[in-house]
Design an enzyme around this catalytic site. Sequence first.
Site, PDB file in Angstrom:
ATOM      1  N   SER A 250       0.805  -1.221   0.000  1.00  0.00           N
ATOM      2  CA  SER A 250       0.000   0.000   0.000  1.00  0.00           C
ATOM      3  C   SER A 250       0.839   1.273   0.000  1.00  0.00           C
ATOM      4  CB  SER A 250      -0.946  -0.011   1.204  1.00  0.00           C
ATOM      5  OG  SER A 250      -0.205  -0.167   2.401  1.00  0.00           O
TER       6      SER A 250
ATOM      7  N   THR B  20       7.178   4.919   1.283  1.00  0.00           N
ATOM      8  CA  THR B  20       6.622   6.113   0.640  1.00  0.00           C
ATOM      9  C   THR B  20       6.415   7.229   1.663  1.00  0.00           C
ATOM     10  OG1 THR B  20       5.511   4.756  -1.012  1.00  0.00           O
ATOM     11  CG2 THR B  20       4.655   6.981  -0.687  1.00  0.00           C
TER      12      THR B  20
ATOM     13  N   TYR C  30       7.952   8.011   4.193  1.00  0.00           N
ATOM     14  CA  TYR C  30       9.166   8.662   4.703  1.00  0.00           C
ATOM     15  C   TYR C  30       9.907   9.467   3.644  1.00  0.00           C
ATOM     16  CZ  TYR C  30       8.226   5.845   8.755  1.00  0.00           C
ATOM     17  OH  TYR C  30       7.609   5.300   9.844  1.00  0.00           O
TER      18      TYR C  30
ATOM     19  N   GLY D 220      12.749  14.261  -0.043  1.00  0.00           N
ATOM     20  CA  GLY D 220      13.151  15.209  -1.090  1.00  0.00           C
ATOM     21  C   GLY D 220      12.036  15.552  -2.053  1.00  0.00           C
ATOM     22  N   GLY D 221      11.415  14.536  -2.663  1.00  0.00           N
ATOM     23  CA  GLY D 221      10.290  14.793  -3.567  1.00  0.00           C
ATOM     24  C   GLY D 221      10.320  13.940  -4.814  1.00  0.00           C
TER      25      GLY D 221
ATOM     26  N   GLU E   2      18.742  18.106  -6.444  1.00  0.00           N
ATOM     27  CA  GLU E   2      19.424  17.075  -5.658  1.00  0.00           C
ATOM     28  C   GLU E   2      20.622  16.566  -6.453  1.00  0.00           C
ATOM     29  OE1 GLU E   2      16.639  14.139  -4.182  1.00  0.00           O
ATOM     30  OE2 GLU E   2      15.249  15.693  -3.564  1.00  0.00           O
TER      31      GLU E   2
ATOM     32  N   HIS F  70      22.341   5.762   0.975  1.00  0.00           N
ATOM     33  CA  HIS F  70      22.165   7.216   0.980  1.00  0.00           C
ATOM     34  C   HIS F  70      23.328   7.809   1.767  1.00  0.00           C
ATOM     35  CE1 HIS F  70      20.476  11.189   1.376  1.00  0.00           C
ATOM     36  NE2 HIS F  70      19.461  10.847   0.591  1.00  0.00           N
TER      37      HIS F  70
ATOM     38  N   ARG G  70      24.896   9.814  -5.877  1.00  0.00           N
ATOM     39  CA  ARG G  70      24.970   9.182  -4.561  1.00  0.00           C
ATOM     40  C   ARG G  70      26.056   8.135  -4.389  1.00  0.00           C
ATOM     41  NH1 ARG G  70      18.713   8.443  -3.168  1.00  0.00           N
ATOM     42  NH2 ARG G  70      18.423  10.681  -2.990  1.00  0.00           N
TER      43      ARG G  70
ATOM     44  N   HIS H  84      19.605   2.298   1.541  1.00  0.00           N
ATOM     45  CA  HIS H  84      18.467   3.186   1.286  1.00  0.00           C
ATOM     46  C   HIS H  84      17.528   2.661   0.208  1.00  0.00           C
ATOM     47  CE1 HIS H  84      16.378   7.013   1.030  1.00  0.00           C
ATOM     48  NE2 HIS H  84      16.682   7.147  -0.247  1.00  0.00           N
TER      49      HIS H  84
ATOM     50  N   ARG I 140      20.535   4.781  -8.926  1.00  0.00           N
ATOM     51  CA  ARG I 140      19.336   5.598  -9.159  1.00  0.00           C
ATOM     52  C   ARG I 140      19.623   7.087  -8.955  1.00  0.00           C
ATOM     53  NH1 ARG I 140      15.102   7.542  -5.518  1.00  0.00           N
ATOM     54  NH2 ARG I 140      16.317   6.634  -3.831  1.00  0.00           N
TER      55      ARG I 140
ATOM     56  N   LEU J 129       9.900   7.663  -6.749  1.00  0.00           N
ATOM     57  CA  LEU J 129       8.453   7.898  -6.690  1.00  0.00           C
ATOM     58  C   LEU J 129       7.920   8.038  -8.115  1.00  0.00           C
ATOM     59  CD1 LEU J 129       8.440  10.463  -3.726  1.00  0.00           C
ATOM     60  CD2 LEU J 129       7.677   8.085  -3.627  1.00  0.00           C
TER      61      LEU J 129
HETATM   62  P1  FAD Z   1       6.518   1.129  -0.152  1.00  0.00           P
HETATM   63  O1  FAD Z   1       6.081   2.517  -0.094  1.00  0.00           O
HETATM   64  O2  FAD Z   1       7.650   0.733   0.730  1.00  0.00           O
HETATM   65  O3  FAD Z   1       5.298   0.183   0.171  1.00  0.00           O
HETATM   66  C1  FAD Z   1       5.489  -1.216   0.283  1.00  0.00           C
HETATM   67  C2  FAD Z   1       4.206  -1.813   0.805  1.00  0.00           C
HETATM   68  O4  FAD Z   1       4.256  -3.235   0.686  1.00  0.00           O
HETATM   69  C3  FAD Z   1       3.936  -1.541   2.273  1.00  0.00           C
HETATM   70  O5  FAD Z   1       2.573  -1.260   2.398  1.00  0.00           O
HETATM   71  C4  FAD Z   1       4.256  -2.869   2.959  1.00  0.00           C
HETATM   72  O6  FAD Z   1       3.589  -3.094   4.166  1.00  0.00           O
HETATM   73  C5  FAD Z   1       3.768  -3.828   1.891  1.00  0.00           C
HETATM   74  N1  FAD Z   1       4.320  -5.175   1.960  1.00  0.00           N
HETATM   75  C6  FAD Z   1       5.616  -5.558   1.932  1.00  0.00           C
HETATM   76  N2  FAD Z   1       5.702  -6.898   1.980  1.00  0.00           N
HETATM   77  C7  FAD Z   1       4.440  -7.377   2.048  1.00  0.00           C
HETATM   78  C8  FAD Z   1       3.865  -8.664   2.141  1.00  0.00           C
HETATM   79  N3  FAD Z   1       4.618  -9.763   2.171  1.00  0.00           N
HETATM   80  N4  FAD Z   1       2.529  -8.781   2.212  1.00  0.00           N
HETATM   81  C9  FAD Z   1       1.722  -7.682   2.205  1.00  0.00           C
HETATM   82  N5  FAD Z   1       2.213  -6.426   2.128  1.00  0.00           N
HETATM   83  C10 FAD Z   1       3.552  -6.280   2.045  1.00  0.00           C
HETATM   84  N6  FAD Z   1      12.222   8.364  -3.421  1.00  0.00           N
HETATM   85  C11 FAD Z   1      12.000   9.465  -4.157  1.00  0.00           C
HETATM   86  O7  FAD Z   1      11.740   9.383  -5.362  1.00  0.00           O
HETATM   87  N7  FAD Z   1      12.053  10.693  -3.564  1.00  0.00           N
HETATM   88  C12 FAD Z   1      12.338  10.855  -2.243  1.00  0.00           C
HETATM   89  O8  FAD Z   1      12.348  11.960  -1.757  1.00  0.00           O
HETATM   90  C13 FAD Z   1      12.599   9.703  -1.466  1.00  0.00           C
HETATM   91  N8  FAD Z   1      12.926   9.821  -0.163  1.00  0.00           N
HETATM   92  C14 FAD Z   1      13.048   8.678   0.593  1.00  0.00           C
HETATM   93  C15 FAD Z   1      13.290   8.787   1.952  1.00  0.00           C
HETATM   94  C16 FAD Z   1      13.338   7.654   2.741  1.00  0.00           C
HETATM   95  C17 FAD Z   1      13.596   7.772   4.222  1.00  0.00           C
HETATM   96  C18 FAD Z   1      13.167   6.386   2.151  1.00  0.00           C
HETATM   97  C19 FAD Z   1      13.202   5.136   2.989  1.00  0.00           C
HETATM   98  C20 FAD Z   1      12.969   6.268   0.782  1.00  0.00           C
HETATM   99  C21 FAD Z   1      12.914   7.406  -0.002  1.00  0.00           C
HETATM  100  N9  FAD Z   1      12.706   7.329  -1.370  1.00  0.00           N
HETATM  101  C22 FAD Z   1      12.500   8.452  -2.106  1.00  0.00           C
HETATM  102  C23 FAD Z   1      12.453   6.037  -2.007  1.00  0.00           C
HETATM  103  C24 FAD Z   1      10.942   5.862  -2.152  1.00  0.00           C
HETATM  104  O9  FAD Z   1      10.293   6.439  -1.053  1.00  0.00           O
HETATM  105  C25 FAD Z   1      10.558   4.419  -2.234  1.00  0.00           C
HETATM  106  O10 FAD Z   1      11.366   3.749  -3.165  1.00  0.00           O
HETATM  107  C26 FAD Z   1       9.099   4.301  -2.678  1.00  0.00           C
HETATM  108  O11 FAD Z   1       8.287   5.047  -1.813  1.00  0.00           O
HETATM  109  C27 FAD Z   1       8.684   2.862  -2.685  1.00  0.00           C
HETATM  110  O12 FAD Z   1       7.292   2.807  -2.899  1.00  0.00           O
HETATM  111  P2  FAD Z   1       6.619   1.398  -3.037  1.00  0.00           P
HETATM  112  O13 FAD Z   1       5.174   1.628  -3.224  1.00  0.00           O
HETATM  113  O14 FAD Z   1       7.346   0.587  -4.025  1.00  0.00           O
HETATM  114  O15 FAD Z   1       6.914   0.688  -1.619  1.00  0.00           O
HETATM  115  C1  SIN Z   2      16.299  12.386  -0.280  1.00  0.00           C
HETATM  116  O1  SIN Z   2      15.406  13.160   0.011  1.00  0.00           O
HETATM  117  O2  SIN Z   2      17.507  12.627  -0.214  1.00  0.00           O
HETATM  118  C2  SIN Z   2      15.898  11.052  -0.770  1.00  0.00           C
HETATM  119  C3  SIN Z   2      15.577  11.173  -2.180  1.00  0.00           C
HETATM  120  C4  SIN Z   2      15.571   9.838  -2.825  1.00  0.00           C
HETATM  121  O3  SIN Z   2      15.840   8.813  -2.206  1.00  0.00           O
HETATM  122  O4  SIN Z   2      15.317   9.834  -4.026  1.00  0.00           O
END
Ligand code: FAD
Ligand code: SIN
Length: 531
Positions: free
Chosen positions: A12, A42, A44, A47-48, A113, A241, A288, A349, A384, A390
Amino acid sequence: MRKKVDFLVIGSGVAGLCFALKAANYGKVCMVTKAKVDDTSTKYAQGGIAAVVYQPDTYEKHIQDTMIAGDELSDRHIVELTIRESTARVMELVEWGVDFDKTKNGKFALAKEGGHSEFRVLHHKDITGLEIEEKLIIAAKQHPNIEILENHLAIEIITQHHLGIEVSRRTPDITCYGAYVYNPNTNKVETILSRITMMCTGGIGTVYGNTTNPTIATGDGIAMVYRAKGAVNGMEFVQFHPTSLYNPKESPSFLITEALRGAGAILKDENGVEFMSKYDKRGSLAPRDIVARAIDNEMKQKGCDHVYLDATHISKTEIFNHFPNIYAKCLSIGVDITKDMIPVVPAAHYSCGGIKVDEWGESSIINLFSSGECASTGLHGANRLASNSLLEALVFSHRACLKAVERFKDIDFCDDVPEWNTEGTVLNEEMVLITQSRKELQTIMCNYVGIVRSNVRLQRAFDRLEILYRETEDLYKKSILIPEICELRNMINIGYLIIKHAMNRHESRGLHYSLDYQGHRDESQSTHDLL
Ligand code: FAD
Ligand code: SIN
């Protein structure tokens, strides 16, 4: 009673929510998520989102920056389509209610960035991910065709293997029929049959002890697909990171966004001396992989636990308006970032590799799609570009949906799927076996499979992991399933994939840096080396 749905979405975060919101206009969506609905990486993101919105930026510049950051291993076709679709996808977020910061004259306020040649990162202060996650959850909860099951852990995807038909990595038509999912209310593993399954389980950070990722990031989706004999690639490219807050008591590590460096913050050593220009002419804003390696080197040479990020010369107005969350967090541990340098250290990261998908987000397994961090689209190559993650999730969830809705009505449910087999299992009463194995794995990965690798380190990691693998498989087979044992098993699978893919790469490229192949490039190697 087994559930039957048109679309089963696992996860989610931004990828799962975006797919669900679109697919729900065509059929029934069941979204399972293993923790609370907003417990995601997501949430957390700081940056954006990188997207081309105004001149002087152009698609060509963003494409070029992405290719350079990816150390020429990105798939140019995928890079081009992702960047060219960036504007439409972020505008869709705005339609869903996401509030990006604007300047006084009403235009989007864009940040910069590492590795970006232009200001192009749309953001909501330094809590962009929270803003996106909240707005998408509101929209999903309002949609009559979306059911969200919290605390439901997907354990395995269902394929013909579960019907007693043997499949191997060479089987051309492995098909996904849904997933076995642990339901905490019944304490049972239930069968969810689906026409289309969408894997959006996010990253792998918790495989390392020191990570910015929340505890959900155990690589479940990648491990499930690998076990189901689907294609997984690029796992050697784990992004560290450069700047997580050095605060040893805290896990996961708090991120100090790269946008702070984009606003002028500079990396310095303990004497307040800038050091990045020794390593790269782009200084603190180099990509990075280069910055994380430079910090690692400084720390090793000087025997220190961290370096510093100096933001004291940035105006207070800019700090309070753009970085209020970071300001408050640092202050809570006694660091006033308008006066003090911030202690920072690299942390695991982001996984550039994952489930191999095509330009429509379709995996090598029929009717199984994937998007977000668990998918490997070819966008990131060996490293990356900041804030492209995102964006990638939005683009590929959209594209996967286009393909899935075209096809789902022609797919029949597979009624021959058996219930989950619990024969011969007992309740494991020694939790210590799981918690200690998890810590051992994290130590192995940090010590031997981190920012700098070597053949000897990788072999040592591999040998130690093998013992953990055997012990955990044995425990798994005997145990009544609980989420902890499933996650540990997945984490060990992920550790194996990272090590194995790293061993297969006989060069230093992007995030994979080996002392045995310093300065060596092997142009015959792609990201598409499969196991
Ligand atoms: P997620 O948002 O991690 O969601 C994964 C989902 O899967 C969760 O709901 C979890 O509970 C569920 N899940 C996992 N395993 C199972 C299972 N077995 N069964 C059921 N559910 C499960 N990227 C950017 O582009 N810009 C940024 O500024 C940025 N900043 C970041 C800052 C931080 C601190 C972090 C950690 C990452 C950042 N990233 C950023 C990377 C980016 O946030 C993530 O790569 C992206 O949000 C991943 O989205 P997602 O939907 O793939 O996974
Ligand atoms: C950050 O805000 O530095 C994280 C950005 C990212 O992981 O893309």
